[in-house]
Each structure stands twice: as C-alpha cells, then as structure tokens.
Design a protein around this motif. Structure first.
Motif, mmCIF file in Angstrom:
data_model
loop_
_atom_site.group_PDB
_atom_site.id
_atom_site.type_symbol
_atom_site.label_atom_id
_atom_site.label_comp_id
_atom_site.label_asym_id
_atom_site.label_seq_id
_atom_site.Cartn_x
_atom_site.Cartn_y
_atom_site.Cartn_z
ATOM 1 N N PHE A 20 34.907 32.453 47.325
ATOM 2 C CA PHE A 20 35.785 33.609 47.143
ATOM 3 C C PHE A 20 37.016 33.300 46.311
ATOM 4 C CE2 PHE A 20 39.148 36.496 48.824
ATOM 5 C CZ PHE A 20 38.612 37.691 48.378
ATOM 6 N N THR A 21 37.692 32.208 46.595
ATOM 7 C CA THR A 21 38.928 31.917 45.871
ATOM 8 C C THR A 21 38.603 31.498 44.445
ATOM 9 O OG1 THR A 21 38.999 29.683 46.746
ATOM 10 C CG2 THR A 21 40.266 31.342 47.920
ATOM 11 N N PHE B 226 27.643 32.544 48.796
ATOM 12 C CA PHE B 226 27.099 33.784 48.237
ATOM 13 C C PHE B 226 27.988 34.970 48.587
ATOM 14 C CE2 PHE B 226 24.632 37.652 48.962
ATOM 15 C CZ PHE B 226 24.130 37.880 47.687
ATOM 16 N N VAL B 227 28.319 35.104 49.862
ATOM 17 C CA VAL B 227 29.162 36.220 50.308
ATOM 18 C C VAL B 227 30.529 36.161 49.616
ATOM 19 C CG1 VAL B 227 30.349 37.240 52.299
ATOM 20 C CG2 VAL B 227 27.979 36.477 52.517
ATOM 21 N N GLY B 228 31.107 34.969 49.540
ATOM 22 C CA GLY B 228 32.417 34.826 48.915
ATOM 23 C C GLY B 228 32.392 35.155 47.434
ATOM 24 N N ALA B 229 31.383 34.653 46.726
ATOM 25 C CA ALA B 229 31.305 34.890 45.284
ATOM 26 C C ALA B 229 31.047 36.364 44.970
ATOM 27 C CB ALA B 229 30.210 34.017 44.670
ATOM 28 N N VAL B 230 30.162 36.992 45.723
ATOM 29 C CA VAL B 230 29.876 38.406 45.495
ATOM 30 C C VAL B 230 31.111 39.255 45.822
ATOM 31 C CG1 VAL B 230 28.479 40.361 46.307
ATOM 32 C CG2 VAL B 230 27.386 38.174 45.775
ATOM 33 N N SER B 231 31.822 38.882 46.879
ATOM 34 C CA SER B 231 33.050 39.604 47.230
ATOM 35 C C SER B 231 34.099 39.456 46.133
ATOM 36 C CB SER B 231 33.607 39.086 48.556
ATOM 37 O OG SER B 231 32.692 39.298 49.596
ATOM 38 N N ARG B 232 34.236 38.253 45.622
ATOM 39 C CA ARG B 232 35.201 38.021 44.546
ATOM 40 C C ARG B 232 34.837 38.834 43.314
ATOM 41 N NH1 ARG B 232 34.751 32.467 42.814
ATOM 42 N NH2 ARG B 232 33.226 33.227 41.362
ATOM 43 N N TYR B 233 33.558 38.845 42.973
ATOM 44 C CA TYR B 233 33.109 39.613 41.812
ATOM 45 C C TYR B 233 33.425 41.101 42.003
ATOM 46 C CZ TYR B 233 30.123 41.976 38.481
ATOM 47 O OH TYR B 233 29.663 42.804 37.496
ATOM 48 N N GLY B 234 33.115 41.619 43.171
ATOM 49 C CA GLY B 234 33.364 43.026 43.451
ATOM 50 C C GLY B 234 34.832 43.380 43.350
ATOM 51 N N LEU B 235 35.675 42.559 43.924
ATOM 52 C CA LEU B 235 37.121 42.819 43.850
ATOM 53 C C LEU B 235 37.632 42.686 42.420
ATOM 54 C CD1 LEU B 235 38.357 41.035 47.085
ATOM 55 C CD2 LEU B 235 38.336 43.493 46.633
ATOM 56 N N GLY B 236 37.009 41.791 41.656
ATOM 57 C CA GLY B 236 37.415 41.602 40.265
ATOM 58 C C GLY B 236 37.151 42.815 39.391
ATOM 59 N N LEU B 237 36.322 43.729 39.858
ATOM 60 C CA LEU B 237 36.024 44.947 39.104
ATOM 61 C C LEU B 237 37.099 46.018 39.272
ATOM 62 C CD1 LEU B 237 32.205 45.259 39.863
ATOM 63 C CD2 LEU B 237 33.293 44.366 37.785
ATOM 64 N N ILE B 238 38.026 45.792 40.205
ATOM 65 C CA ILE B 238 39.099 46.767 40.431
ATOM 66 C C ILE B 238 40.058 46.719 39.237
ATOM 67 C CG2 ILE B 238 41.088 47.379 41.868
ATOM 68 C CD1 ILE B 238 39.562 46.072 44.231
ATOM 69 N N PRO B 239 40.221 47.849 38.561
ATOM 70 C CA PRO B 239 41.117 47.853 37.397
ATOM 71 C C PRO B 239 42.583 47.988 37.822
ATOM 72 C CG PRO B 239 40.085 50.001 37.644
ATOM 73 C CD PRO B 239 39.548 49.122 38.745
ATOM 74 N N LEU B 240 43.360 46.980 37.519
ATOM 75 C CA LEU B 240 44.801 47.038 37.768
ATOM 76 C C LEU B 240 45.501 46.808 36.439
ATOM 77 C CD1 LEU B 240 45.377 45.016 41.071
ATOM 78 C CD2 LEU B 240 45.418 47.467 40.765
#
Length: 126
Positions: A75-76, A12-26
């Motif tokens: 996360f990965t 849960f922590v890994g998936a939510v962290s991945r989702y959050g980081l995926g929202l960063i626009p690069l």
C-alpha cells in the motif's frame, strides 16, 4: 508456505488499494494522494506493530505478516514518493519538493506514533 501466501495476499490488497486511491483526482502541485497513502500506511503499520507487541497472542503471526509486510508494504508508496520528489526538483519546483519531502517524513513518522498510541488505547496488554 502459509507465511508467503499471507504476505502475497496482503501485498495484493495493498497494491490494488493504492492503485484505486491513486485514481482520485486532486488538483494540487503537491502529490497529496501519495502523501495521504503514505501517512495512512504509517498509521496502520504503527498500530499493527504496537498491537502485536502489546498482546502477541491477540494477532496471529500470519495476520501480522498479512497486515504489516503484505498490506502496508503493497500500500505505501515510498518509491512513488521518491520519483515524484525528483520530478518536482527536475521541474524546478525546489520549494514544493522540499515541502513535500519534509511533510512526508514528518507526517509518516507521526503516523506511526499515532498508530502505536491508538493500539495502546484499543488493545489490552496481555
């Protein structure tokens, strides 16, 4: 049952962290966020695996399951990496796809090595 809960909580922590980081626009033709997530996860899994092998009693089994199987597994983003690589190929961006795949493999293997070396430096052997 505790093992399953540890893996699930870590996932849960890994998936939510991945989702959050995926929202960063690069702005880049290369999926940099996915690459950075995979590299970071590789460093963490390398460090956890090495720390657990150097000092098996320092990390309880449940902590290893939480971190290695749950957190890093959630996360990965290897499946996302694979989809993005295929989409680059389908879009005719063969060179970008090749560079992305090569960078992902090289960086993530290097990340595991970096994590192991970090753990050897920080965790005293039992």
């Amino acid at each position: 049952m505790m093992s399953v809960l540890c893996v699930g909580a870590g996932g849960f922590v890994g998936a939510v962290s991945r989702y959050g980081l995926g929202l960063i626009p690069l702005a880049s033709g290369l999926p940099l966020v996915t690459l950075l997530i995979n590299f970071t996860g590789s460093v963490v899994i390398g460090a956890v695996a090495e720390a657990a092998s150097l000092a098996p009693t320092a990390l309880p089994r449940e902590a290893v399951l939480f971190l290695k199987v749950g957190l890093c597994g959630g996360f990965t983003t290897f499946s996302t990496f694979s989809l993005e690589t295929l989409e680059l190929i389908e879009g005719g961006q063969w060179a970008v796809a090749g560079a992305y795949a090569l960078a992902s493999v090289v960086l993530c293997v290097a990340g595991v090595l970096a994590g192991k070396l970090l753990a050897r430096t920080l965790v005293p052997a039992a």
